[in-house]
Design an enzyme around this catalytic site. Structure first.
Site, PDB file in Angstrom:
ATOM      1  N   ASP A   1      -7.568   3.370   3.780  1.00 54.53           N
ATOM      2  CA  ASP A   1      -6.388   3.455   4.327  1.00 54.53           C
ATOM      3  C   ASP A   1      -5.504   3.258   2.874  1.00 54.53           C
ATOM      4  OD1 ASP A   1      -4.449   2.928   6.710  1.00 54.53           O
ATOM      5  OD2 ASP A   1      -3.948   1.775   5.152  1.00 54.53           O
ATOM      6  N   ILE A   2      -4.620   4.183   2.777  1.00 52.29           N
ATOM      7  CA  ILE A   2      -3.845   3.989   1.476  1.00 52.29           C
ATOM      8  C   ILE A   2      -2.764   2.941   1.562  1.00 52.29           C
ATOM      9  CG2 ILE A   2      -1.724   5.301   0.487  1.00 52.29           C
ATOM     10  CD1 ILE A   2      -3.140   8.037   1.153  1.00 52.29           C
TER      11      ILE A   2
END
Length: 286
Positions: A241-242
Site C-alpha cells: 500500500d502506497i
C-alpha cells in the site's frame, strides 16, 4: 421503535470515527449531533440504526435506535464499531515500540468496519487504480442507480440485483469494461452462495485469503483491505500500500520509501496488532 444505551471502558474516539465515516458521501453522518445512521440487513430485512455518541473518549457511551430486530442489530453494530476490542491493551502494546508517539497522537482510534461485507468487496474493486475523488463519485453513482434509500440512508444493491446487470449498463456509469466484469462476477458468486460472507467470519485469515484471491479482479491489496475493513481482523499490514509506505517514510524521516526488507523489520514488534499500526499510519498522513 426501540432504544438502547451501550457503554464500555475507553479509550474510544467516536468523533474521529465519525470524521473518517464522513469522507464517504454515501454515509449519513452528522458531526455536530455526533450521529451516524447505519444501513443494516438483518434476517433479510433492511433496517436503519441510529447511533449517537453520548459519552467521552475515556467513557464511551452510545444511544442506539432502530425500528426492529434489536438483538441482531446490536450484535452487528458491535461488530462494525468494534466495541468489544479493548483499545487500551493495543495502546499499551505500542508503548514499547517505535510507534509509541504515533499511538499517543491518535489515542483511541477504533478500526471501524464497512457496514456490509459484500458492499466492502464491491467498493474496494471500484476504488482500484483510480484517485479517491473519482472512486467515491463512481461508487455513489453505482449505489444511487441500483441501490435503495431508506430514511435518507443508502443501501448498496444486493448481490442478486448486481448479478443481473450487464457490462454495458455499468459502462454507462463510467466503469471500465474490466471493472464492470469483476463487480458482476463477484455478485454472481455471492448470489449463488459460493461466496459466503457469514461463514468467512469464523475462518482464519489464510483460508479467507485463499478463497478470495481466486476471484477475477481480487488481488492481495483487495484481500488485505477486506480482511481488515469487512471482517475486522487485527493483524494485517498491506506492505504494497502506497499510503503505508509514504507514512513510514514520513514517520521515520527516510530519504525514500522503505524497502520490503525494511518494512518486515519494522513490523515485527507490532504483532499481533498490525492492522492498528496500518490504521494509525494512514491516519498520520490523512
Amino acid at each position: 421503535m426501540w432504544e438502547e444505551t451501550v457503554a464500555f471502558s475507553g479509550p474510544f474516539d467516536f468523533d474521529l470515527a465519525l470524521s473518517r465515516l464522513a469522507l464517504d458521501p454515501l454515509h449519513y453522518v452528522d458531526i455536530e449531533k455526533r450521529l451516524v445512521k447505519v444501513p443494516l440487513s438483518v434476517n433479510n430485512k433492511k433496517i436503519v440504526a441510529e447511533v449517537v455518541g453520548t459519552g467521552t473518549l475515556e467513557k464511551p457511551e452510545f444511544l442506539i435506535r432502530a425500528e426492529t430486530e434489536k438483538d441482531r442489530a446490536l450484535e452487528r453494530l458491535s461488530e462494525i464499531f468494534q466495541w468489544n476490542v479493548k483499545l487500551i491493551h493495543i495502546h499499551e502494546h505500542f508503548q514499547t515500540t517505535e510507534l509509541k508517539s504515533l499511538f499517543g497522537e491518535h489515542y483511541g482510534t477504533p478500526l471501524v468496519l464497512e457496514f456490509d461485507p459484500f458492499s466492502s468487496l464491491i467498493k474496494s474493486i471500484i476504488h482500484q487504480q483510480v484517485n479517491l475523488n473519482f472512486a467515491f463519485a463512481l461508487t455513489e453513482r453505482f449505489v444511487k442507480t441500483y441501490g435503495e434509500e431508506m430514511d435518507g440512508v443508502w443501501f448498496y444493491p444486493s448481490p442478486e440485483k448486481v448479478a443481473q446487470l450487464t457490462v454495458e449498463e455499468l459502462r454507462e456509469l463510467q466503469f471500465s469494461g474490466r471493472k464492470a466484469e469483476y463487480v458482476i462476477g463477484i455478485a454472481e458468486l455471492a448470489a449463488s452462495g459460493q461466496l459466503d460472507f457469514e461463514k468467512m467470519k469464523s475462518k482464519p485469515d489464510a483460508e479467507v485469503a485463499q478463497e478470495l484471491i481466486k476471484i477475477r479482479g481480487v488481488g492481495p491489496w483487495t484481500v488485505e483491505n477486506f480482511l481488515m475493513f469487512a471482517l475486522g481482523r487485527p493483524n494485517l499490514f498491506p506492505m504494497g500500500d502506497i499510503g503505508i509506505q509514504n507514512a513510514l517514510k514520513k514517520y521515520f524521516n527516510l530519504d525514500e520509501k522503505p524497502t520490503p526488507a525494511q518494512m518486515e523489520k519494522y513490523k515485527e514488534p507490532w504483532n499481533p496488532y498490525l492492522s492498528y499500526a496500518s490504521l494509525y499510519l494512514w491516519r498520520s498522513i490523512e
